[in-house]
Scaffold this motif. Structure first.
Motif, PDB file in Angstrom:
ATOM      1  N   SER A 108      38.595  42.403  50.122  1.00 30.86           N
ATOM      2  CA  SER A 108      38.368  43.835  50.319  1.00 30.86           C
ATOM      3  C   SER A 108      39.447  44.384  51.247  1.00 30.86           C
ATOM      4  O   SER A 108      39.346  45.486  51.739  1.00 30.86           O
ATOM      5  N   ASP A 109      40.495  43.562  51.497  1.00 32.28           N
ATOM      6  CA  ASP A 109      41.524  44.008  52.433  1.00 32.28           C
ATOM      7  C   ASP A 109      42.914  44.040  51.805  1.00 32.28           C
ATOM      8  O   ASP A 109      43.912  43.969  52.494  1.00 32.28           O
ATOM      9  N   GLY A 110      42.973  44.137  50.487  1.00 25.00           N
ATOM     10  CA  GLY A 110      44.273  44.287  49.832  1.00 25.00           C
ATOM     11  C   GLY A 110      45.057  43.002  49.663  1.00 25.00           C
ATOM     12  O   GLY A 110      46.242  43.034  49.354  1.00 25.00           O
ATOM     13  N   LEU A 165      31.876  47.426  38.053  1.00 20.64           N
ATOM     14  CA  LEU A 165      32.870  46.357  37.882  1.00 20.64           C
ATOM     15  C   LEU A 165      33.494  46.380  36.492  1.00 20.64           C
ATOM     16  O   LEU A 165      32.833  46.680  35.503  1.00 20.64           O
ATOM     17  N   GLU A 166      34.784  46.063  36.443  1.00 22.07           N
ATOM     18  CA  GLU A 166      35.419  45.807  35.159  1.00 22.07           C
ATOM     19  C   GLU A 166      36.149  44.474  35.215  1.00 22.07           C
ATOM     20  O   GLU A 166      36.563  44.027  36.282  1.00 22.07           O
ATOM     21  N   ALA A 167      36.283  43.846  34.030  1.00 18.29           N
ATOM     22  CA  ALA A 167      36.759  42.459  33.999  1.00 18.29           C
ATOM     23  C   ALA A 167      38.061  42.311  33.229  1.00 18.29           C
ATOM     24  O   ALA A 167      38.324  43.041  32.263  1.00 18.29           O
ATOM     25  N   ARG A 168      38.862  41.355  33.683  1.00 16.91           N
ATOM     26  CA  ARG A 168      40.034  40.883  32.950  1.00 16.91           C
ATOM     27  C   ARG A 168      39.895  39.364  32.817  1.00 16.91           C
ATOM     28  O   ARG A 168      39.462  38.703  33.760  1.00 16.91           O
ATOM     29  N   ALA A 191      40.401  32.253  34.085  1.00 17.83           N
ATOM     30  CA  ALA A 191      40.312  33.076  35.289  1.00 17.83           C
ATOM     31  C   ALA A 191      39.609  34.366  34.898  1.00 17.83           C
ATOM     32  O   ALA A 191      39.987  34.998  33.907  1.00 17.83           O
ATOM     33  N   ILE A 192      38.581  34.723  35.645  1.00 12.01           N
ATOM     34  CA  ILE A 192      37.921  36.012  35.443  1.00 12.01           C
ATOM     35  C   ILE A 192      38.207  36.845  36.682  1.00 12.01           C
ATOM     36  O   ILE A 192      37.907  36.428  37.804  1.00 12.01           O
ATOM     37  N   ALA A 193      38.841  38.006  36.466  1.00 10.50           N
ATOM     38  CA  ALA A 193      39.180  38.903  37.568  1.00 10.50           C
ATOM     39  C   ALA A 193      38.297  40.129  37.472  1.00 10.50           C
ATOM     40  O   ALA A 193      38.256  40.788  36.428  1.00 10.50           O
ATOM     41  N   LEU A 194      37.571  40.421  38.536  1.00 14.69           N
ATOM     42  CA  LEU A 194      36.675  41.581  38.544  1.00 14.69           C
ATOM     43  C   LEU A 194      37.131  42.562  39.619  1.00 14.69           C
ATOM     44  O   LEU A 194      37.508  42.153  40.721  1.00 14.69           O
ATOM     45  N   VAL A 195      37.102  43.855  39.278  1.00 18.42           N
ATOM     46  CA  VAL A 195      37.448  44.869  40.269  1.00 18.42           C
ATOM     47  C   VAL A 195      36.450  46.021  40.196  1.00 18.42           C
ATOM     48  O   VAL A 195      35.995  46.384  39.110  1.00 18.42           O
ATOM     49  N   ASP A 196      36.111  46.539  41.359  1.00 20.29           N
ATOM     50  CA  ASP A 196      35.371  47.796  41.433  1.00 20.29           C
ATOM     51  C   ASP A 196      36.434  48.864  41.706  1.00 20.29           C
ATOM     52  O   ASP A 196      36.944  48.948  42.831  1.00 20.29           O
ATOM     53  N   GLY A 211      44.228  46.399  41.255  1.00 22.93           N
ATOM     54  CA  GLY A 211      43.374  45.937  40.160  1.00 22.93           C
ATOM     55  C   GLY A 211      44.157  45.433  38.967  1.00 22.93           C
ATOM     56  O   GLY A 211      43.574  44.926  38.009  1.00 22.93           O
ATOM     57  N   ASP A 212      45.507  45.566  39.011  1.00 14.98           N
ATOM     58  CA  ASP A 212      46.319  45.003  37.924  1.00 14.98           C
ATOM     59  C   ASP A 212      46.332  43.490  38.027  1.00 14.98           C
ATOM     60  O   ASP A 212      46.350  42.935  39.129  1.00 14.98           O
ATOM     61  N   LEU A 213      46.388  42.843  36.859  1.00 12.50           N
ATOM     62  CA  LEU A 213      46.439  41.391  36.827  1.00 12.50           C
ATOM     63  C   LEU A 213      47.761  40.977  36.190  1.00 12.50           C
ATOM     64  O   LEU A 213      47.987  41.226  34.996  1.00 12.50           O
ATOM     65  N   ALA A 214      48.661  40.399  36.986  1.00 12.77           N
ATOM     66  CA  ALA A 214      49.963  39.968  36.468  1.00 12.77           C
ATOM     67  C   ALA A 214      49.837  38.538  35.959  1.00 12.77           C
ATOM     68  O   ALA A 214      49.393  37.660  36.684  1.00 12.77           O
TER      69      ALA A 214
END
Lengths: 173, 400
Positions: free
Chosen positions: A33-35, A104-107, A48-53, A159-162
């Motif tokens: 939560s701190d960047g 939440l959204e997932a990648r 890998a599951i990446a979740l972002v609010d 929230g981008d996933l490289a």
């Protein structure tokens, strides 16, 4: 092993340096939560599951090895080892950190068929990830899965996933 | 006296917690982010250790231990890294020796706190002694004597700076043996409480304490045989650099292999024990050894011809390896045809780890770096046997 474990007790850095990088190991997860940039490398058959609010930019990354904790013979399996229990734990951790599960959204990345010897693991991980996300009501907004290539991911503050594949191909989800 | 090999896993977890404490303590001192990369427990003979450390120069501190654990612990930096270390410390390079002592003291204190916390008993540490050592002299006193010592090793990695170091802890065997056996009793109780656990289940991984030194010979015989076979096949002088058998969390194996591209072969083992074996080369090494084996220079360094050559090489190495095991264990083991791999190293081994990790959390990893003279090529062998089947084979061995 990542130093930010599900118990999340590592002190948060307050320096103004470039974003802190948190490595997520195999069968592990981390929330930021701190960047901080969350990274996980060498994804083969793992996912890998990446979740972002997006509203709070609180993010979490899971690196799971196997589809389901069902059938684990041990009494206390490590939840992040599995797609299903790992996703549950990650959502809980995100909520504890202030994210809203409803936003939440997932990648999703990984699940390669690396070896003929163990070919079924990757696709089963992907299938279970899609099912678990659907069951949790979390939309899957982007994915890069399958093939026979290893991948490394960096989950960036916005929230981008490289995603970088072993053949050098890079894309941002 | 019987020891559950899973108890060694529990001890490994202690080492892991200790290493995390050390990383945090040092991270705060230097302002860098430190992560524990690998923690392993190994059983090795003095001779193996002397070979493994030959040619390395280390700088660090050593302390004696008393109380909850007895023995000695060492924190060591590779001598080549010492300038990098001093550059991140308050006071910089002018501090030299005293800075290393201070860092060692803080990190070792953190490491031992992790153990003491878990054991519920304080561990007293003697004041740190600075040392500069060649080869295996870095190891705690007594490591080279006797056969089959336990050694706990953690490698920490600084994400922002070049700052890797290792902690070696050598517990005195008597009290440590009691600790391991104590954990065995705990593991047996836990097994009995488990849904499927039973006394038989808990004992499935128990082996006589004396068999533990046989682990060391598994690593050694297997890799020596593999090296001999390469020598016979290629005519190149071949040596085994490092050969140890360690207990590591399976989940750490991929990060140990690393994210560099690797090429090599993977095999499934059938028999007692079953499992997997991966032989991985860096791309340069793979291309160099393949070119040496081929009658003409291949069109592309790691194309079809090189793939065939590496598969052939993998076949002879693997059969040498498992023959060595079968001889030690008195069992028969066979292997699948080779599967060629060329990808990020950790991605290559992750499906093998996934496949084993449904039944076990810890693996026995055999590291063997096999080097050929004349051609710059070295490879790492990762052997991942099923722990129960390996324990059963060791058990049978002790009965004969």
């Amino acid at each position: 092993m990542s130093h930010l474990t599900p118990s999340g007790d590592r002190p948060v850095s307050d320096r103004d340096d470039p974003p802190r990088r948190v490595k997520v190991g195999v069968g592990d997860l981390a929330v930021s939560s701190d960047g901080a940039v969350l990274t996980t490398s060498g994804l083969g058959s793992c996912v890998a599951i990446a979740l972002v609010d997006p509203a709070t930019e609180i993010r979490g990354l899971l690196h799971a090895m196997l589809p389901s904790a069902d059938g684990d013979e041990r009494r206390t399996p490590r939840p992040a080892k599995y797609v299903d229990s790992g996703l549950d734990t990650l959502v809980d951790e995100l909520e504890t950190s202030g994210a809203s599960p409803g936003r939440l959204e997932a990648r999703l990345v990984g699940g390669a068929e690396m070896l003929d010897l163990t070919a079924a693991v990757g696709p089963r991980n992907v299938e279970r990830a899609r099912e678990s996300l659907a069951a949790a009501g979390i939309p899957l907004v982007a994915s890069d899965v399958g093939d026979a290539v290893g991948r490394t991911v960096r989950f960036l503050p916005g929230g981008d996933l490289a995603v970088r594949a072993a053949d050098g191909f890079e894309r941002t989800l | 006296m019987r020891v559950d090999v899973r108890a060694l896993g529990a001890c490994n977890r202690l080492a892991e917690r200790g290493a995390e404490r050390a990383a945090n303590a040092l991270g705060e001192l230097t302002g860098s982010d430190l992560a524990v990369e690998v923690t392993g427990a190994s059983v090795a003979t003095g001779e193996d250790l002397a070979e493994a450390f030959s040619g390395r120069e280390s700088i660090g501190v050593r302390v004696g231990l008393d109380g909850g654990l007895e023995g000695a612990a060492v924190l060591a930096f590779d001598a080549e890294q010492i300038d990098g270390l001093l550059s991140v410390l308050p006071g910089g390079s002018s501090m030299g020796r005293s800075a290393v002592t201070e860092v060692g003291n803080i990190a070792l204190g953190g490491f031992l706190d992790g153990w003491a916390n878990y054991l519920g008993r304080a561990i007293d540490m003697t004041p740190p002694r600075y040392f500069e050592a060649d080869g295996a002299a870095v190891l705690p006193d007594g490591a080279l004597a006797g056969d089959g010592v336990f050694l706990f090793e953690s490698r920490l990695d600084a994400t922002g700076t070049d700052l890797d170091f290792s902690i070696y802890m050598l517990p005195d065997s008597g009290p440590f043996r009691d600790l391991v056996v104590g954990k065995t009793a705990t593991a047996a109780t836990a097994g009995a409480e488990g849904a499927r656990g039973s006394a038989a289940g808990a004992n499935a991984t128990a082996v006589p304490y004396e068999s533990l030194s046989t682990f060391a010979s598994l690593a050694k015989r297997g890799s020596a045989n593999a090296a001999d076979n390469i020598g016979m096949m290629t005519g190149l002088e071949t040596t085994v650099d490092v050969s140890r058998l360690r207990f590591v969390p399976l989940a750490d194996v991929p990060s140990e292999v690393g994210t560099e591209p690797h090429a090599g072969t993977v095999f499934e083992l059938q028999g007692k024990p079953s499992g997997y074996l991966a032989i991985l080369f860096s791309e340069e090494s793979a291309a160099a050894i393949a070119e040496e084996m081929l009658p003409m220079e291949p069109n592309e360094p790691l194309g079809g011809m090189a793939e065939n050559a590496l598969c052939e090489l993998g076949n002879v190495m693997t059969s040498g390896f498992i023959d060595g095991w079968a001889n030690v264990l008195g069992t028969s083991i066979s292997h699948s045809p080779p599967e060629f791999v060329h990808d990020i190293g950790s991605a290559t081994v992750s499906p093998l780890v996934a496949s084993l990790s449904r039944r076990q959390d810890y693996g026995f990893v055999i590291d063997a770096a096999i080097r050929t003279e004349g051609v710059q090529a070295r490879c790492d062998v990762y052997a991942l046997p099923d722990e129960r089947e390996l324990a059963a084979a060791l058990e049978r061995l002790s009965e004969t």
